[in-house]
Design a protein around this motif. Structure first.
Motif, PDB file in Angstrom:
ATOM      1  N   SER A 275      29.772 -11.088 -34.233  1.00  0.00           N
ATOM      2  CA  SER A 275      29.774 -10.428 -32.926  1.00  0.00           C
ATOM      3  C   SER A 275      28.437 -10.630 -32.235  1.00  0.00           C
ATOM      4  O   SER A 275      27.384 -10.656 -32.875  1.00  0.00           O
ATOM      5  N   ASP A 276      28.473 -10.740 -30.906  1.00  0.00           N
ATOM      6  CA  ASP A 276      27.241 -10.871 -30.120  1.00  0.00           C
ATOM      7  C   ASP A 276      26.892  -9.581 -29.376  1.00  0.00           C
ATOM      8  O   ASP A 276      26.009  -9.575 -28.530  1.00  0.00           O
ATOM      9  N   HIS A 277      27.598  -8.497 -29.689  1.00  0.00           N
ATOM     10  CA  HIS A 277      27.467  -7.307 -28.844  1.00  0.00           C
ATOM     11  C   HIS A 277      26.126  -6.607 -28.982  1.00  0.00           C
ATOM     12  O   HIS A 277      25.496  -6.248 -27.999  1.00  0.00           O
ATOM     13  N   GLY A 278      25.661  -6.369 -30.186  1.00  0.00           N
ATOM     14  CA  GLY A 278      24.401  -5.656 -30.379  1.00  0.00           C
ATOM     15  C   GLY A 278      24.582  -4.150 -30.462  1.00  0.00           C
ATOM     16  O   GLY A 278      25.649  -3.603 -30.190  1.00  0.00           O
ATOM     17  N   LEU A 279      23.499  -3.473 -30.872  1.00  0.00           N
ATOM     18  CA  LEU A 279      23.487  -2.013 -31.016  1.00  0.00           C
ATOM     19  C   LEU A 279      22.951  -1.386 -29.732  1.00  0.00           C
ATOM     20  O   LEU A 279      21.914  -1.805 -29.219  1.00  0.00           O
ATOM     21  N   VAL A 280      23.642  -0.378 -29.243  1.00  0.00           N
ATOM     22  CA  VAL A 280      23.324   0.216 -27.943  1.00  0.00           C
ATOM     23  C   VAL A 280      22.430   1.448 -28.120  1.00  0.00           C
ATOM     24  O   VAL A 280      22.711   2.314 -28.940  1.00  0.00           O
ATOM     25  N   ARG A 281      21.369   1.509 -27.339  1.00  0.00           N
ATOM     26  CA  ARG A 281      20.493   2.674 -27.334  1.00  0.00           C
ATOM     27  C   ARG A 281      20.104   3.003 -25.886  1.00  0.00           C
ATOM     28  O   ARG A 281      20.148   2.141 -25.008  1.00  0.00           O
ATOM     29  N   TYR A 282      19.676   4.263 -25.684  1.00  0.00           N
ATOM     30  CA  TYR A 282      19.161   4.699 -24.386  1.00  0.00           C
ATOM     31  C   TYR A 282      17.819   5.384 -24.610  1.00  0.00           C
ATOM     32  O   TYR A 282      17.653   6.175 -25.555  1.00  0.00           O
ATOM     33  N   ALA A 283      16.869   5.067 -23.746  1.00  0.00           N
ATOM     34  CA  ALA A 283      15.528   5.639 -23.864  1.00  0.00           C
ATOM     35  C   ALA A 283      15.531   7.102 -23.430  1.00  0.00           C
ATOM     36  O   ALA A 283      16.035   7.439 -22.361  1.00  0.00           O
ATOM     37  N   LYS A 284      14.972   7.960 -24.276  1.00  0.00           N
ATOM     38  CA  LYS A 284      14.870   9.387 -23.962  1.00  0.00           C
ATOM     39  C   LYS A 284      13.539   9.715 -23.282  1.00  0.00           C
ATOM     40  O   LYS A 284      13.351  10.820 -22.773  1.00  0.00           O
ATOM     41  N   ALA A 285      12.626   8.750 -23.317  1.00  0.00           N
ATOM     42  CA  ALA A 285      11.311   8.879 -22.664  1.00  0.00           C
ATOM     43  C   ALA A 285      10.829   7.481 -22.351  1.00  0.00           C
ATOM     44  O   ALA A 285      11.405   6.492 -22.815  1.00  0.00           O
ATOM     45  N   ASP A 286       9.790   7.374 -21.537  1.00  0.00           N
ATOM     46  CA  ASP A 286       9.205   6.066 -21.276  1.00  0.00           C
ATOM     47  C   ASP A 286       8.607   5.507 -22.568  1.00  0.00           C
ATOM     48  O   ASP A 286       7.953   6.235 -23.336  1.00  0.00           O
ATOM     49  N   ILE A 287       8.841   4.216 -22.827  1.00  0.00           N
ATOM     50  CA  ILE A 287       8.358   3.578 -24.045  1.00  0.00           C
ATOM     51  C   ILE A 287       7.577   2.323 -23.678  1.00  0.00           C
ATOM     52  O   ILE A 287       8.111   1.421 -23.030  1.00  0.00           O
ATOM     53  N   GLU A 288       6.324   2.283 -24.066  1.00  0.00           N
ATOM     54  CA  GLU A 288       5.506   1.085 -23.890  1.00  0.00           C
ATOM     55  C   GLU A 288       5.748   0.175 -25.089  1.00  0.00           C
ATOM     56  O   GLU A 288       5.529   0.563 -26.231  1.00  0.00           O
ATOM     57  N   ALA A 289       6.249  -1.019 -24.837  1.00  0.00           N
ATOM     58  CA  ALA A 289       6.548  -1.960 -25.918  1.00  0.00           C
ATOM     59  C   ALA A 289       5.972  -3.317 -25.546  1.00  0.00           C
ATOM     60  O   ALA A 289       6.557  -4.050 -24.740  1.00  0.00           O
ATOM     61  N   GLY A 290       4.824  -3.633 -26.124  1.00  0.00           N
ATOM     62  CA  GLY A 290       4.159  -4.883 -25.766  1.00  0.00           C
ATOM     63  C   GLY A 290       3.794  -4.880 -24.297  1.00  0.00           C
ATOM     64  O   GLY A 290       3.118  -3.969 -23.813  1.00  0.00           O
ATOM     65  N   ASP A 291       4.266  -5.879 -23.563  1.00  0.00           N
ATOM     66  CA  ASP A 291       3.911  -5.973 -22.147  1.00  0.00           C
ATOM     67  C   ASP A 291       5.003  -5.419 -21.235  1.00  0.00           C
ATOM     68  O   ASP A 291       4.992  -5.672 -20.028  1.00  0.00           O
ATOM     69  N   VAL A 292       5.974  -4.682 -21.800  1.00  0.00           N
ATOM     70  CA  VAL A 292       7.020  -4.096 -20.966  1.00  0.00           C
ATOM     71  C   VAL A 292       7.028  -2.579 -21.119  1.00  0.00           C
ATOM     72  O   VAL A 292       6.563  -2.035 -22.123  1.00  0.00           O
ATOM     73  N   THR A 293       7.568  -1.918 -20.113  1.00  0.00           N
ATOM     74  CA  THR A 293       7.761  -0.468 -20.161  1.00  0.00           C
ATOM     75  C   THR A 293       9.237  -0.166 -19.989  1.00  0.00           C
ATOM     76  O   THR A 293       9.841  -0.516 -18.966  1.00  0.00           O
TER      77      THR A 293
END
Length: 391
Positions: A275-293
């Motif tokens: 499957s190519d679908h992937g696991l679904v998540r939703y951010a509960k707060a702002d998350i700084e991850a590398g060079d993205v927010t």
């Protein structure tokens, strides 16, 4: 941002993963994409970022405003948010604690000898047929169904019924039909749970029947276990066999030395990506991850299959190699608090399968070339329609 990469991405063949994953990962292991449903989401393809996201409590399956949440697909199971936003974390922890004894290493070890008997019986039945034989129908499918039926306490004679419902749940083209199938499977489990309360046995549904939860919650949980407990293992058997039969030197190595089975299983788990679908998540707060927010409320799609092909972690990641040096573990079963509770069960089954199959059929071969093997389309879990083999 109409020029965002659009999911799903094409594959070169059934055993590969989309090359777009690597291209995106080279730019950024967390990339903005457009989902199958047309909304925007963050796609996580890098190994370290996948593990980090799975371990981050600021990501969850629920959303404070589900009606306005970004949608991933038309899947009733993974298409959008699920669960209660206020209590999701506590409920997840409670369910894992309740289910842990059912899937303990001790219980799985006790099950191992019985799985071997089931495997041998199915192989005997297969050997009595004139090849070519559909391995999917006569082995890959019935084995995990037999095992999960015994573990949960579900009558095996009902397999055609719940097979049709489980398949219906994965429908990605008719959400109403998928919802109906999911509700019907839950109703079926509810009937079994009521019976277990009257006549308990040594099985998981009897355990669930007496746990502190309402009937709807118990029924949905039991339906989820029945679905997940066989569907993914069926695919891993099929894909593992195809990988081995696409490289006869590795098939012969395993046939000559069945002690290689545990290593084979881990490589199958790393490589298989039905499957190519992937696991679904939703951010509960702002998350700084590398060079993205990642902003609160945004969707995050975690691709363990892409992480398992991360070239910074796995040498020649697209090569199926049963002699691969042990290193960083794959994330086929998730990670941290989201590590699959049924991982021990899957490993017990798969190790017996790959330890016995080529002992019985050392000259096993595909009866059709790879490009002619049909895959299930419009279904969340993917997989092969049939798997004709000869010997």
């Amino acid at each position: 941002m109409s020029d965002l990469p659009q999911l799903p991405f094409p594959r070169r063949d059934q055993l590969d993963v989309p090359t777009t994953y690597r291209e995106l990962r080279e730019q950024s292991p967390i990339s903005r994409v457009r989902t199958q449903a047309g909304d925007e989401a963050w796609l996580v393809t890098g190994y370290e970022d996948v593990r980090r996201m799975l371990a981050d409590d600021r990501l969850g399956r629920s959303h404070p405003d589900p009606d306005s949440a970004p949608q991933i697909s038309s899947s009733v199971i993974l298409g959008g948010p699920r669960g209660d936003y206020a209590t999701e974390k506590q409920e997840h922890e409670r369910m894992r604690k309740l289910l842990a004894p059912a899937f303990s290493a001790r219980r799985m070890k006790a099950l191992s000898d019985h799985v071997q008997d089931l495997v041998d019986d199915l192989l005997d039945r297969m050997a009595a047929k004139a090849p070519p034989v559909d391995l999917h129908e006569h082995f890959s499918f019935p084995l995990p169904v037999l095992v999960i039926c015994e573990l949960l306490g579900v009558p095996y004679e009902d397999r055609d019924r719940f097979r049709a419902l489980a398949d219906g749940m994965t429908n990605m083209t008719d959400r109403a039909a998928a919802t109906m199938a999911m509700d019907e499977l839950s109703d079926y489990i509810h009937g079994l749970v009521m019976e277990k309360r009257r006549h308990p046995a040594e099985d998981v549904l009897s355990d669930l029947a007496n746990m502190d939860a309402d009937d709807k919650e118990i029924s949905d949980l039991g339906a989820g276990l029945l679905f997940a407990g066989h569907e993914t293992t069926v695919n891993r058997i099929d894909y593992g066999v195809v990988f081995l039969l696409s490289d006869l030197a590795q098939r012969d190595a395993l046939a000559a030395d069945p002690s290689l089975a545990p290593a084979v299983v881990e490589e199958v788990l790393r490589m298989a990506a039905p499957s190519d679908h992937g696991l679904v998540r939703y951010a509960k707060a702002d998350i700084e991850a590398g060079d993205v927010t990642i902003r609160a409320g945004e969707a995050v799609l975690i691709l363990t299959s892409a992480a398992n092909r991360d070239e910074s972690v796995f040498a020649e990641p697209d090569v199926f190699d049963i002699g691969r040096e042990a290193g960083d573990p794959h994330v086929a079963f998730g990670y941290a608090q989201h590590h699959c509770i049924g991982a021990n069960l899957a490993r017990v089954e798969l190790r017996v399968v790959f330890g016995r199959l080529l002992q019985r059929f050392p000259t096993l071969e595909l009866a059709e070339p790879l490009h002619r093997l049909r895959t299930r389309t419009g279904r969340l879990t993917g997989g092969f329609v049939e798997l004709p083999v000869t010997w």
